[in-house]
Motif scaffolding. Structure first.
Motif, PDB file in Angstrom:
ATOM      1  N   UNK A 167      -7.840 -11.774   6.101  1.00  0.00           N
ATOM      2  CA  UNK A 167      -7.925 -11.996   7.543  1.00  0.00           C
ATOM      3  C   UNK A 167      -7.737 -10.643   8.229  1.00  0.00           C
ATOM      4  N   UNK A 168      -8.682 -10.277   9.038  1.00  0.00           N
ATOM      5  CA  UNK A 168      -8.706  -8.932   9.608  1.00  0.00           C
ATOM      6  C   UNK A 168      -7.395  -8.591  10.313  1.00  0.00           C
ATOM      7  N   UNK A 169      -6.872  -9.517  11.073  1.00  0.00           N
ATOM      8  CA  UNK A 169      -5.676  -9.235  11.879  1.00  0.00           C
ATOM      9  C   UNK A 169      -4.447  -8.964  11.022  1.00  0.00           C
ATOM     10  N   UNK A 170      -4.464  -9.349   9.777  1.00  0.00           N
ATOM     11  CA  UNK A 170      -3.307  -9.178   8.900  1.00  0.00           C
ATOM     12  C   UNK A 170      -3.329  -7.844   8.163  1.00  0.00           C
ATOM     13  N   UNK A 171      -4.342  -7.047   8.384  1.00  0.00           N
ATOM     14  CA  UNK A 171      -4.460  -5.741   7.731  1.00  0.00           C
ATOM     15  C   UNK A 171      -4.372  -4.673   8.805  1.00  0.00           C
ATOM     16  N   UNK A 172      -3.443  -3.763   8.643  1.00  0.00           N
ATOM     17  CA  UNK A 172      -3.089  -2.877   9.738  1.00  0.00           C
ATOM     18  C   UNK A 172      -3.481  -1.427   9.536  1.00  0.00           C
ATOM     19  N   UNK A 173      -3.771  -1.018   8.314  1.00  0.00           N
ATOM     20  CA  UNK A 173      -4.139   0.365   8.056  1.00  0.00           C
ATOM     21  C   UNK A 173      -5.532   0.387   7.455  1.00  0.00           C
ATOM     22  N   UNK A 174      -6.454   1.019   8.172  1.00  0.00           N
ATOM     23  CA  UNK A 174      -7.866   0.980   7.807  1.00  0.00           C
ATOM     24  C   UNK A 174      -8.354   2.368   7.440  1.00  0.00           C
ATOM     25  N   UNK A 175      -9.259   2.389   6.478  1.00  0.00           N
ATOM     26  CA  UNK A 175      -9.844   3.648   6.092  1.00  0.00           C
ATOM     27  C   UNK A 175     -11.245   3.820   6.651  1.00  0.00           C
TER      28      UNK A 175
END
Length: 124
Positions: free
Chosen positions: A107-115
């Motif tokens: 779920x996108x909202x549950x992932x906070x650090x993006x590459x």
């Protein structure tokens, strides 16, 4: 900081393996859930798969189940996305991201650090 790599141009039915790595030392991916996402032109970002940080629960979206496989290499501090039987509608920019270790769904909202993403193009 995360970096997805391994994208490219592949024919329909082909395979690619994407890698997710960290650019900084001391960032241990084993401590986090890692998810893979993609965004095609004109479409919303889509959660594809994730692997939890604690007990290795793997999640796959219906669109990729049976074709994509997520895995970790603890020694190399890497997470991979093996993509088989690629289709033209898999064309997109692919991203990896980290979330809390207990996250078990992409779920996108549950992932906070993006590459930074990597482009995958499936075309003949």
């Amino acid at each position: 900081q995360l970096q997805a790599s391994g994208g490219g141009l592949v024919q329909p039915g082909g395979s690619l393996r994407l890698s997710c790595a960290t650019s900084g030392s001391g960032f241990n991916l084993d401590r986090y859930a890692v998810g893979w996402f993609r965004q095609a032109p004109g479409k919303e970002r889509e959660g594809l798969t994730s692997i939890s940080g604690n007990n290795e629960i793997k999640y796959y979206a219906d669109s990729v189940r049976g074709r994509f496989t997520v895995s970790r290499d603890t020694a190399k501090n890497m997470v991979y996305l093996q993509m088989n039987n690629l289709r033209p509608d898999d064309t997109a920019v692919y991203y990896c991201a980290t979330g809390l270790p207990g996250v078990v769904v992409a779920v996108i909202e549950w992932f906070t650090s993006w590459g930074q993403g990597t482009q995958v193009t499936v075309s003949s």
